[in-house]
Design an enzyme around this catalytic site. Structure first.
Site, PDB file in Angstrom:
ATOM      1  CG  ASP A  60      27.582 -27.656-109.691  1.00 13.93           C
ATOM      2  OD1 ASP A  60      26.420 -28.026-109.377  1.00 13.93           O
ATOM      3  OD2 ASP A  60      27.858 -27.167-110.800  1.00 13.93           O
ATOM      4  CB  SER A 145       9.192 -24.706-102.294  1.00 13.75           C
ATOM      5  OG  SER A 145       8.381 -23.592-102.607  1.00 13.75           O
ATOM      6  CE1 TYR A 158      12.192 -23.398-106.756  1.00 18.17           C
ATOM      7  CE2 TYR A 158       9.889 -23.119-106.133  1.00 18.17           C
ATOM      8  CZ  TYR A 158      11.238 -23.046-105.818  1.00 18.17           C
ATOM      9  OH  TYR A 158      11.627 -22.623-104.565  1.00 18.17           O
ATOM     10  CE  LYS A 162      12.908 -25.974-104.239  1.00 15.36           C
ATOM     11  NZ  LYS A 162      14.104 -26.095-103.390  1.00 15.36           N
TER      12      LYS A 162
HETATM   13  N1  LIG Z   1      13.047 -17.363-101.516  1.00 15.18           N
HETATM   14  C1  LIG Z   1      11.897 -18.002-101.518  1.00 15.18           C
HETATM   15  O1  LIG Z   1      10.818 -17.385-101.603  1.00 15.18           O
HETATM   16  C2  LIG Z   1      11.852 -19.513-101.399  1.00 15.18           C
HETATM   17  C3  LIG Z   1      10.616 -20.122-101.154  1.00 15.18           C
HETATM   18  C4  LIG Z   1      10.566 -21.509-101.067  1.00 15.18           C
HETATM   19  C5  LIG Z   1      11.704 -22.257-101.185  1.00 15.18           C
HETATM   20  N2  LIG Z   1      12.906 -21.633-101.419  1.00 15.18           N
HETATM   21  C6  LIG Z   1      14.080 -22.473-101.575  1.00 15.18           C
HETATM   22  O2  LIG Z   1      15.076 -22.070-100.655  1.00 15.18           O
HETATM   23  C7  LIG Z   1      16.370 -22.338-101.186  1.00 15.18           C
HETATM   24  C8  LIG Z   1      17.222 -21.074-101.125  1.00 15.18           C
HETATM   25  O3  LIG Z   1      16.554 -20.073-101.851  1.00 15.18           O
HETATM   26  P1  LIG Z   1      17.013 -18.536-101.837  1.00 15.18           P
HETATM   27  O4  LIG Z   1      15.767 -17.760-101.995  1.00 15.18           O
HETATM   28  O5  LIG Z   1      17.929 -18.268-100.708  1.00 15.18           O
HETATM   29  O6  LIG Z   1      17.801 -18.501-103.236  1.00 15.18           O
HETATM   30  P2  LIG Z   1      18.999 -17.584-103.776  1.00 15.18           P
HETATM   31  O7  LIG Z   1      18.880 -17.602-105.247  1.00 15.18           O
HETATM   32  O8  LIG Z   1      19.020 -16.270-103.085  1.00 15.18           O
HETATM   33  O9  LIG Z   1      20.285 -18.406-103.330  1.00 15.18           O
HETATM   34  C9  LIG Z   1      20.544 -19.681-103.876  1.00 15.18           C
HETATM   35  C10 LIG Z   1      22.015 -20.005-103.743  1.00 15.18           C
HETATM   36  O10 LIG Z   1      22.197 -21.305-104.325  1.00 15.18           O
HETATM   37  C11 LIG Z   1      23.367 -21.276-105.125  1.00 15.18           C
HETATM   38  N3  LIG Z   1      23.310 -22.309-106.164  1.00 15.18           N
HETATM   39  C12 LIG Z   1      22.578 -22.318-107.305  1.00 15.18           C
HETATM   40  N4  LIG Z   1      22.848 -23.422-108.029  1.00 15.18           N
HETATM   41  C13 LIG Z   1      23.757 -24.149-107.305  1.00 15.18           C
HETATM   42  C14 LIG Z   1      24.420 -25.377-107.517  1.00 15.18           C
HETATM   43  N5  LIG Z   1      24.232 -26.096-108.632  1.00 15.18           N
HETATM   44  N6  LIG Z   1      25.276 -25.813-106.561  1.00 15.18           N
HETATM   45  C15 LIG Z   1      25.486 -25.088-105.441  1.00 15.18           C
HETATM   46  N7  LIG Z   1      24.911 -23.904-105.195  1.00 15.18           N
HETATM   47  C16 LIG Z   1      24.053 -23.437-106.115  1.00 15.18           C
HETATM   48  C17 LIG Z   1      23.404 -19.864-105.707  1.00 15.18           C
HETATM   49  O11 LIG Z   1      24.709 -19.515-106.153  1.00 15.18           O
HETATM   50  C18 LIG Z   1      22.924 -19.046-104.516  1.00 15.18           C
HETATM   51  O12 LIG Z   1      24.006 -18.644-103.682  1.00 15.18           O
HETATM   52  C19 LIG Z   1      16.119 -22.868-102.603  1.00 15.18           C
HETATM   53  O13 LIG Z   1      16.126 -24.278-102.613  1.00 15.18           O
HETATM   54  C20 LIG Z   1      14.740 -22.351-102.919  1.00 15.18           C
HETATM   55  O14 LIG Z   1      14.081 -23.116-103.904  1.00 15.18           O
HETATM   56  C21 LIG Z   1      12.999 -20.289-101.526  1.00 15.18           C
END
Ligand SMILES: NC(=O)c1ccc[n+]([C@@H]2O[C@H](COP(=O)([O-])OP(=O)(O)OC[C@H]3O[C@@H](n4cnc5c(N)ncnc54)[C@H](O)[C@@H]3O)[C@@H](O)[C@H]2O)c1
Length: 272
Positions: A60, A145, A158, A162
């Protein structure tokens, strides 16, 4: 492919989405990957599918004791930790779309988003540096992000978290260089990448397609990105090919930060 041959990597939030794609491409390129998450069932499944080059550990990112336990275990098992990808993140919309504007967001929701997205990255960088001191080198990749580069009225916490990740990345990069460590730290700035993170926002009904189109209307490439497209950039930053890159920020956003797709002389009409 062997761009990460012999390297040991830890990826947070690797049970799905972008983190899973990063874990997959890292193992395909010769790394041993610690798949970490708080979703134990999914995390184990992902590590199992990756075979002998991966192992699941619960981490975590908000808990410093988890970071201490996991990095100690990795050093005991593999002797070094070469790559840490601080990927775990939350939007704050996990339980449905809520009020996250600067006037109405609750302090509780503000803290919850920062605790995962910012405290988690702070702890990840801190314990990555400590573990990487054993060899004096390594690569830290922080997933920020597009929202860390511009304001987002409907997702204030958020965007703030970021933006702080972007800045802390540069502090870590300078700190490591100042201390004569070959530990690089860079940030990646994806825009809309189609992962499970989007599900509560897109929904499942007949409006889903229209919502998807609306979200990428201002994106010059007019589509969502894929997790593999982000993983490809994480792979570059993790590898020794990027040996002179530190404190840098790389956007993966279909051109959205380059300017407006509706500029005069554009091929497409303003209605798109
Ligand atoms: N998907 C997008 O459009 C996007 C765009 C910009 C940035 N991001 C960033 O990319 C990263 C991954 O995003 P994603 O879209 O794959 O998200 P997602 O929600 O599909 O996956 C996130 C994962 O993080 C895990 N998680 C959440 N809280 C946690 C914690 N406290 N400790 C450990 N694990 C934890 C969840 O269980 C999940 O498996 C994030 O930081 C997100 O902000 C995503």
């Amino acid at each position: 492919m062997s761009r990460l041959n012999g390297k040991v990597a830890l990826v947070t939030g690797a049970a799905r989405g972008i983190g899973e794609a990063i874990a997959r491409v890292f193992t395909a390129n010769g790394a041993f990957v610690y798949v970490t998450d708080i979703d134990d069932a999914l995390g184990r499944e992902v590590a199992g599918a990756l075979g002998a080059a991966a192992r699941y550990l619960r981490l975590d990112v908000r808990e410093e004791s988890d970071w201490q336990r996991v990095t100690a275990q990795i050093l005991a098992e593999r002797g070094s930790l070469d790559v840490v990808v601080n990927n775990a993140g939350i939007t704050g919309f996990e339980n449905g779309v809520d009020t996250h504007d600067p006037e109405n967001a609750t302090l509780e929701s503000w803290h919850a988003v920062h605790r995962t997205n910012l405290d988690g990255v702070f702890l990840g960088c801190k314990h990555a540096i400590r573990a990487m001191r054993r060899t004096g080198k390594g690569s830290i990749v922080n997933i920020s992000s597009r929202s860390g580069l511009v304001g987002i009225p409907g997702a204030a916490a958020y965007a703030s978290s970021k933006a702080a990740v972007r800045n802390h990345t540069k502090t870590v990069a300078l700190y490591c260089a100042e201390h004569g460590l070959a530990i690089r730290c860079n940030s990646i700035h994806p825009a809309a990448i189609l992962t499970p993170m989007w599900e509560p926002i897109l929904g499942t009904g007949p409006e889903r397609e229209a919502r998807m189109r609306a979200f990428v209307r201002d994106t010059p490439m007019r589509r969502f990105g894929t997790p593999d497209e982000v993983a490809a950039v994480a792979l570059l930053l993790a590898s020794d090919e990027a040996a002179y890159m530190t404190g840098a920020e790389l956007s993966i956003d279909g051109g959205i930060l380059a300017g407006s797709a509706a500029a005069p002389g554009a091929q497409h009409g303003d209605e798109r």
